[in-house]
Structures are given as structure tokens and as C-alpha cells.
Design a protein around this motif. Sequence first.
Motif, PDB file in Angstrom:
ATOM      1  N   GLN A   9       0.831  -1.211   0.000  1.00 22.72           N
ATOM      2  CA  GLN A   9       0.000   0.000   0.000  1.00 22.72           C
ATOM      3  C   GLN A   9       0.865   1.260   0.000  1.00 22.72           C
ATOM      4  N   GLY A  10       1.972   1.212   0.749  1.00 22.06           N
ATOM      5  CA  GLY A  10       2.882   2.346   0.779  1.00 22.06           C
ATOM      6  C   GLY A  10       3.500   2.617  -0.575  1.00 22.06           C
ATOM      7  N   MET A  11       3.849   1.564  -1.291  1.00 24.13           N
ATOM      8  CA  MET A  11       4.441   1.740  -2.623  1.00 24.13           C
ATOM      9  C   MET A  11       3.409   2.271  -3.623  1.00 24.13           C
ATOM     10  N   GLN A  12       2.171   1.833  -3.484  1.00 23.79           N
ATOM     11  CA  GLN A  12       1.131   2.369  -4.358  1.00 23.79           C
ATOM     12  C   GLN A  12       0.930   3.860  -4.122  1.00 23.79           C
ATOM     13  N   GLU A  13       1.024   4.282  -2.871  1.00 22.57           N
ATOM     14  CA  GLU A  13       0.911   5.703  -2.558  1.00 22.57           C
ATOM     15  C   GLU A  13       2.114   6.476  -3.085  1.00 22.57           C
ATOM     16  N   ALA A  14       3.317   5.918  -2.893  1.00 25.70           N
ATOM     17  CA  ALA A  14       4.528   6.593  -3.370  1.00 25.70           C
ATOM     18  C   ALA A  14       4.497   6.788  -4.881  1.00 25.70           C
ATOM     19  N   ALA A  15       3.936   5.805  -5.594  1.00 26.09           N
ATOM     20  CA  ALA A  15       3.911   5.860  -7.059  1.00 26.09           C
ATOM     21  C   ALA A  15       3.091   7.027  -7.596  1.00 26.09           C
ATOM     22  N   LYS A  16       2.274   7.639  -6.751  1.00 30.07           N
ATOM     23  CA  LYS A  16       1.521   8.817  -7.171  1.00 30.07           C
ATOM     24  C   LYS A  16       2.422  10.045  -7.297  1.00 30.07           C
ATOM     25  N   TYR A  17       3.607   9.987  -6.686  1.00 30.97           N
ATOM     26  CA  TYR A  17       4.453  11.180  -6.590  1.00 30.97           C
ATOM     27  C   TYR A  17       5.842  11.012  -7.197  1.00 30.97           C
ATOM     28  N   VAL A  18       6.357   9.782  -7.249  1.00 29.48           N
ATOM     29  CA  VAL A  18       7.748   9.593  -7.656  1.00 29.48           C
ATOM     30  C   VAL A  18       7.850   8.628  -8.830  1.00 29.48           C
ATOM     31  N   GLN A  19       9.016   8.666  -9.471  1.00 34.16           N
ATOM     32  CA  GLN A  19       9.303   7.753 -10.572  1.00 34.16           C
ATOM     33  C   GLN A  19      10.158   6.568 -10.130  1.00 34.16           C
ATOM     34  N   GLY A  20      10.678   6.622  -8.903  1.00 32.18           N
ATOM     35  CA  GLY A  20      11.521   5.534  -8.442  1.00 32.18           C
ATOM     36  C   GLY A  20      11.655   5.528  -6.934  1.00 32.18           C
ATOM     37  N   ILE A  21      12.236   4.437  -6.420  1.00 34.33           N
ATOM     38  CA  ILE A  21      12.558   4.347  -5.006  1.00 34.33           C
ATOM     39  C   ILE A  21      14.027   3.983  -4.851  1.00 34.33           C
ATOM     40  N   GLY A  22      14.596   4.396  -3.718  1.00 27.92           N
ATOM     41  CA  GLY A  22      15.973   4.064  -3.385  1.00 27.92           C
ATOM     42  C   GLY A  22      16.018   3.309  -2.079  1.00 27.92           C
ATOM     43  N   PRO A  23      15.867   1.981  -2.095  1.00 25.37           N
ATOM     44  CA  PRO A  23      15.895   1.209  -0.859  1.00 25.37           C
ATOM     45  C   PRO A  23      17.318   0.835  -0.463  1.00 25.37           C
ATOM     46  N   TRP A  24      17.512   0.591   0.825  1.00 27.83           N
ATOM     47  CA  TRP A  24      18.769   0.018   1.300  1.00 27.83           C
ATOM     48  C   TRP A  24      18.798  -1.454   0.893  1.00 27.83           C
ATOM     49  N   LEU A  25      19.967  -1.925   0.447  1.00 31.61           N
ATOM     50  CA  LEU A  25      20.073  -3.307  -0.013  1.00 31.61           C
ATOM     51  C   LEU A  25      19.664  -4.323   1.058  1.00 31.61           C
ATOM     52  N   GLY A  26      19.866  -3.962   2.331  1.00 29.13           N
ATOM     53  CA  GLY A  26      19.509  -4.872   3.402  1.00 29.13           C
ATOM     54  C   GLY A  26      18.031  -5.041   3.620  1.00 29.13           C
TER      55      GLY A  26
END
Length: 333
Positions: free
Chosen positions: A240-257
Amino acid sequence: MRVARLFSVFLITSASLSMSVQAFEIIAHRGASGYLPEHTLEAMALAHAQGPDYIEQDLVLTRDSQLVVLHDIHLETVTDVEQKFPERAREDGRYYALDFSLAELKTLHVRERQNADGTPVFSNRYAGNGHFTIATFEEQLTTIAELNRLTGRNIGYYPEIKSPAWHRAEGYDISSLVLATLRKYELDSPTAPIYLQCFDFAEVKRLRNELGAKVKMVQLIADDEWGESPTDYGALKTPQGMQEAAKYVQGIGPWLGHVTQTSNPTSFELADWVKTAQAEGLHIHPYTFRLDALPPGITAEQLLQLITGKWQFDGVFTDQVPPVKAFIERSTD
């Protein structure tokens, strides 16, 4: 950006080894930080010569509202501020870039990152006596542009707005100043060679909704315990958080861990929220690939095969561009 244990055991199938590498973006993390002191003009220029797709600039403000390229709002971890201005620490013992003018910051010597006890964070990095100084955002923007012109390259920019909520609490709107600079250089555009990144999801939404940012943006993902921002990363690291983020950004930068299933960390299967981000069409640019800080039990080649093959990520932040670029070139031959 942190490096810690990612895997204790590495098991990879022959099928994943045979996966072809798609278009892949290499981001020079803080410039050529594996070779020269991070974020200096020299590290930026060396990174450009190494040929990444983007060069990162972390941005903080000075007392006179100048954007400078530093990973932290503090100075003592990478400069000699304690020797030059011993009386300028705050009550917590830290030295803040915001308490200094640009002219004062330009007198500081930038060195390799150190721990609180003065030992180097990375023991086998630059140990010479070169004179390195703090660069402004505009110095990096214009120098990269000139190097592009002179070499025929089109290496892009990857700035990060650091601690926007903290800056606002101090009376400074760093995001507005960053956008003003991008607009000055015609970079606030979805087609410009730039990603703008931030850990603070509320600020990402403010950039879009209130400040009218058009630039491609990346939501950085941390852990709630790190104190990177007021963002609830537990909620963000859900489908759900990623679906919300997709409304505003073109990408995510997660930590590899964080990218694998926590219930079975040796399976190397992506977490559901990362799969959702991919399904939403978000670019995945994890941090940070470091030759001198690999997760236990895995080689550089194996980790890069996971990132580019099994997981099909779109890019990676790295302190050492040459080995990543060499791997990509071998994989696409």
C-alpha cells in the motif's frame, strides 16, 4: 547511506546467472567516493571520467542560504572544523553546516570520513595529503555540464535534499532553494537528465503539490530507527505504501539490506513491497554497492548478478563505478 549485513549465505541458481542485464543506471555515490574524499569537486571529476550515468550530490544549507554538497548536516565527520572553529559546536557537541557562512566553510579541509574516535570509516581508502574543500551545488552542476560538453557525454545529476524538516525548523526552506537552482539551470523537467531524491515522504509530496516540482523524483527508503526523517518507513515499506509513493515519484531508493523477504533472508526473494514497486513501474535504485564493504558470504560478482539479474533492478548507487561498469559491459556482450 548505511552498509550492514545483507546475506550470510549465498545461493544462486544457474537460471538467474543466465539472465540478461537490461538497461541499467550506475549512480556514482557521493562522486568517486571509493577513491577520493566524498562530494569534493575532485571526486566529482574523477567520477565523471569513470563514466557513470549519474553523479550524486547530497545538499545542505549554509547560514547564508547557500546550497553545499555534503552528506550530513554535520561537519566534523569529514572536515577539520573542530580544529578551525573549536568554539562553534552546539550544545550536543556537533558542528552544523547551517551555523557557518559559505566563506567559512570554504576554509575547511575535507578528508576521508571518520568515526567518532577519529578512525577511518573505510580503512583502505584515500590517505594522501591533497587539499580538498567543500563544493557548492552550482559548482558541481556547472562543472558536470562543462565536462559533458568537452567530452560529448551526457552524465546526469542525482541530488538529494537532506533533512528538509530539520532545515525548516531552523527557519530555512531548503526544498524551495533547491528547486530555484534546478529551474535556473532548466533542470526542473521530467525529461532533464536528473533525479531528485529525498528520505522525507511528506516533503516529496510537498515538492509536487505545493512547490510544483516537475523533475523526476525518487523516494529514499530507510529504517525508522535511523532517524533520517519523520517518515513512517514501516508503513511505506508495504504494498500500500508503494502504491501511494507511485503517485508522486518515478523511483525508489531502498537500502540493499531491506529488499528481500525478512521471513527468509537467505532465499533472496524480493519483499512484497519491492515487487509492488516494480509492478507500479517504479525504478529501483538501491544503495550502496561497495567493494570494500560487501555483505558477508557473497562476492562482488554475485551481488551484482542478483541486482541486475535475479532482482532486475534498474540501477545502483556505488562508491566504485569501474567494477560495476565492467560487470555491466561483460553482461551485455
